[in-house]
Design a protein around this motif. Sequence first.
Motif, mmCIF file in Angstrom:
data_model
loop_
_atom_site.group_PDB
_atom_site.id
_atom_site.type_symbol
_atom_site.label_atom_id
_atom_site.label_comp_id
_atom_site.label_asym_id
_atom_site.label_seq_id
_atom_site.Cartn_x
_atom_site.Cartn_y
_atom_site.Cartn_z
ATOM 1 N N PRO A 9 -37.220 4.171 22.380
ATOM 2 C CA PRO A 9 -36.673 3.461 21.216
ATOM 3 C C PRO A 9 -36.588 4.328 19.951
ATOM 4 C CG PRO A 9 -38.125 2.009 22.405
ATOM 5 C CD PRO A 9 -38.255 3.368 23.048
ATOM 6 N N GLU A 10 -37.593 5.152 19.706
ATOM 7 C CA GLU A 10 -37.550 5.999 18.510
ATOM 8 C C GLU A 10 -36.461 7.065 18.600
ATOM 9 O OE1 GLU A 10 -41.126 7.475 21.015
ATOM 10 O OE2 GLU A 10 -40.236 5.559 20.485
ATOM 11 N N HIS A 11 -36.153 7.535 19.802
ATOM 12 C CA HIS A 11 -35.060 8.493 19.978
ATOM 13 C C HIS A 11 -33.713 7.813 19.736
ATOM 14 C CE1 HIS A 11 -38.082 10.398 22.902
ATOM 15 N NE2 HIS A 11 -38.125 11.094 21.777
ATOM 16 N N LEU A 12 -33.570 6.591 20.260
ATOM 17 C CA LEU A 12 -32.328 5.846 20.028
ATOM 18 C C LEU A 12 -32.126 5.581 18.547
ATOM 19 C CD1 LEU A 12 -32.351 3.223 22.922
ATOM 20 C CD2 LEU A 12 -30.842 5.213 22.673
ATOM 21 N N LYS A 13 -33.204 5.186 17.854
ATOM 22 C CA LYS A 13 -33.099 4.921 16.422
ATOM 23 C C LYS A 13 -32.646 6.164 15.666
ATOM 24 C CE LYS A 13 -35.683 3.250 12.386
ATOM 25 N NZ LYS A 13 -34.738 3.871 11.520
ATOM 26 N N ALA A 14 -33.236 7.299 15.984
ATOM 27 C CA ALA A 14 -32.855 8.554 15.322
ATOM 28 C C ALA A 14 -31.388 8.881 15.581
ATOM 29 C CB ALA A 14 -33.748 9.697 15.799
ATOM 30 N N LEU A 15 -30.937 8.687 16.812
ATOM 31 C CA LEU A 15 -29.537 8.954 17.146
ATOM 32 C C LEU A 15 -28.603 8.011 16.394
ATOM 33 C CD1 LEU A 15 -27.410 10.386 18.962
ATOM 34 C CD2 LEU A 15 -27.819 8.563 20.627
ATOM 35 N N LEU A 16 -28.929 6.717 16.401
ATOM 36 C CA LEU A 16 -28.064 5.726 15.762
ATOM 37 C C LEU A 16 -28.078 5.847 14.238
ATOM 38 C CD1 LEU A 16 -28.909 2.699 18.070
ATOM 39 C CD2 LEU A 16 -26.869 4.152 18.134
ATOM 40 N N ASP A 17 -29.171 6.341 13.671
ATOM 41 C CA ASP A 17 -29.233 6.569 12.221
ATOM 42 C C ASP A 17 -28.358 7.732 11.783
ATOM 43 O OD1 ASP A 17 -31.015 4.485 11.891
ATOM 44 O OD2 ASP A 17 -32.787 5.781 11.646
ATOM 45 N N ARG A 18 -28.100 8.660 12.695
ATOM 46 C CA ARG A 18 -27.373 9.883 12.340
ATOM 47 C C ARG A 18 -25.900 9.885 12.757
ATOM 48 N NH1 ARG A 18 -32.593 11.837 13.881
ATOM 49 N NH2 ARG A 18 -33.551 12.971 12.155
ATOM 50 N N THR A 19 -25.504 8.902 13.575
ATOM 51 C CA THR A 19 -24.136 8.906 14.090
ATOM 52 C C THR A 19 -23.644 7.482 14.289
ATOM 53 O OG1 THR A 19 -22.722 9.647 15.914
ATOM 54 C CG2 THR A 19 -24.984 9.135 16.463
ATOM 55 N N ASP A 20 -22.363 7.317 14.405
ATOM 56 C CA ASP A 20 -21.771 6.007 14.687
ATOM 57 C C ASP A 20 -21.553 5.789 16.176
ATOM 58 O OD1 ASP A 20 -21.642 5.397 11.977
ATOM 59 O OD2 ASP A 20 -19.640 6.259 11.759
ATOM 60 N N ASP A 38 -40.269 -1.678 26.605
ATOM 61 C CA ASP A 38 -39.796 -1.353 25.255
ATOM 62 C C ASP A 38 -38.462 -0.621 25.281
ATOM 63 O OD1 ASP A 38 -41.097 0.883 26.382
ATOM 64 O OD2 ASP A 38 -41.682 1.674 24.416
ATOM 65 N N VAL A 39 -38.296 0.256 26.249
ATOM 66 C CA VAL A 39 -37.025 0.993 26.378
ATOM 67 C C VAL A 39 -35.907 0.029 26.777
ATOM 68 C CG1 VAL A 39 -35.797 2.762 27.700
ATOM 69 C CG2 VAL A 39 -38.138 3.194 26.918
ATOM 70 N N ARG A 40 -36.175 -0.827 27.762
ATOM 71 C CA ARG A 40 -35.151 -1.778 28.206
ATOM 72 C C ARG A 40 -34.761 -2.744 27.101
ATOM 73 N NH1 ARG A 40 -36.980 -5.072 32.145
ATOM 74 N NH2 ARG A 40 -39.142 -4.515 31.788
ATOM 75 N N GLU A 41 -35.730 -3.197 26.312
ATOM 76 C CA GLU A 41 -35.430 -4.109 25.202
ATOM 77 C C GLU A 41 -34.608 -3.417 24.119
ATOM 78 O OE1 GLU A 41 -39.282 -5.566 24.067
ATOM 79 O OE2 GLU A 41 -39.303 -7.058 25.682
ATOM 80 N N ALA A 42 -34.949 -2.177 23.784
ATOM 81 C CA ALA A 42 -34.186 -1.425 22.774
ATOM 82 C C ALA A 42 -32.759 -1.193 23.265
ATOM 83 C CB ALA A 42 -34.866 -0.095 22.461
ATOM 84 N N ASN A 43 -32.611 -0.836 24.526
ATOM 85 C CA ASN A 43 -31.268 -0.646 25.085
ATOM 86 C C ASN A 43 -30.461 -1.937 24.973
ATOM 87 O OD1 ASN A 43 -31.864 2.002 25.800
ATOM 88 N ND2 ASN A 43 -32.252 1.522 27.935
ATOM 89 N N ALA A 44 -31.062 -3.048 25.366
ATOM 90 C CA ALA A 44 -30.359 -4.334 25.341
ATOM 91 C C ALA A 44 -29.943 -4.719 23.921
ATOM 92 C CB ALA A 44 -31.245 -5.420 25.948
ATOM 93 N N ARG A 45 -30.810 -4.452 22.947
ATOM 94 C CA ARG A 45 -30.478 -4.775 21.544
ATOM 95 C C ARG A 45 -29.203 -4.071 21.087
ATOM 96 N NH1 ARG A 45 -35.907 -4.337 20.562
ATOM 97 N NH2 ARG A 45 -35.723 -2.197 19.841
ATOM 98 N N HIS A 46 -28.955 -2.904 21.629
ATOM 99 C CA HIS A 46 -27.804 -2.106 21.200
ATOM 100 C C HIS A 46 -26.645 -2.152 22.202
ATOM 101 C CE1 HIS A 46 -30.051 -0.538 17.833
ATOM 102 N NE2 HIS A 46 -31.055 -0.244 18.658
ATOM 103 N N GLY A 47 -26.776 -2.971 23.239
ATOM 104 C CA GLY A 47 -25.708 -3.078 24.228
ATOM 105 C C GLY A 47 -25.618 -1.865 25.140
ATOM 106 N N ILE A 48 -26.731 -1.171 25.319
ATOM 107 C CA ILE A 48 -26.774 0.031 26.156
ATOM 108 C C ILE A 48 -27.267 -0.371 27.546
ATOM 109 C CG2 ILE A 48 -27.846 2.299 26.445
ATOM 110 C CD1 ILE A 48 -28.258 2.309 23.352
ATOM 111 N N VAL A 49 -26.573 0.087 28.570
ATOM 112 C CA VAL A 49 -26.977 -0.185 29.947
ATOM 113 C C VAL A 49 -28.171 0.708 30.298
ATOM 114 C CG1 VAL A 49 -26.264 -0.012 32.369
ATOM 115 C CG2 VAL A 49 -24.648 -0.838 30.641
ATOM 116 N N THR A 50 -29.190 0.114 30.906
ATOM 117 C CA THR A 50 -30.320 0.883 31.410
ATOM 118 C C THR A 50 -30.048 1.231 32.860
ATOM 119 O OG1 THR A 50 -31.864 -0.300 29.972
ATOM 120 C CG2 THR A 50 -32.812 0.900 31.831
#
Length: 64
Positions: A9-20, A38-50
């Motif tokens: 989740p923290e890697h996804l946040k860093a990526l999404l904070d820096r790019t569209d 936690d990873v699956r929930e973060a992916n789902a919040r952003h519409g990312i397939v796990t």
Amino acid sequence: MIGVCNHKPEHLKALLDRTDVVPVVNQVELHPYFTQRDVREANARHGIVTQSWSPIGRLDSYKR
């Protein structure tokens, strides 16, 4: 479109904070002994397939 591998989740946040660009898939180790909720929930919040690798686990993962 991009995909990522082993993004927590923290890697996804860093990526999404820096790019569209939102990844379409995040490939992670996932099996009954390592569910990564936690990873699956973060992916789902952003519409990312796990996508799982090692879906049945490693031989040393199994309890005897």
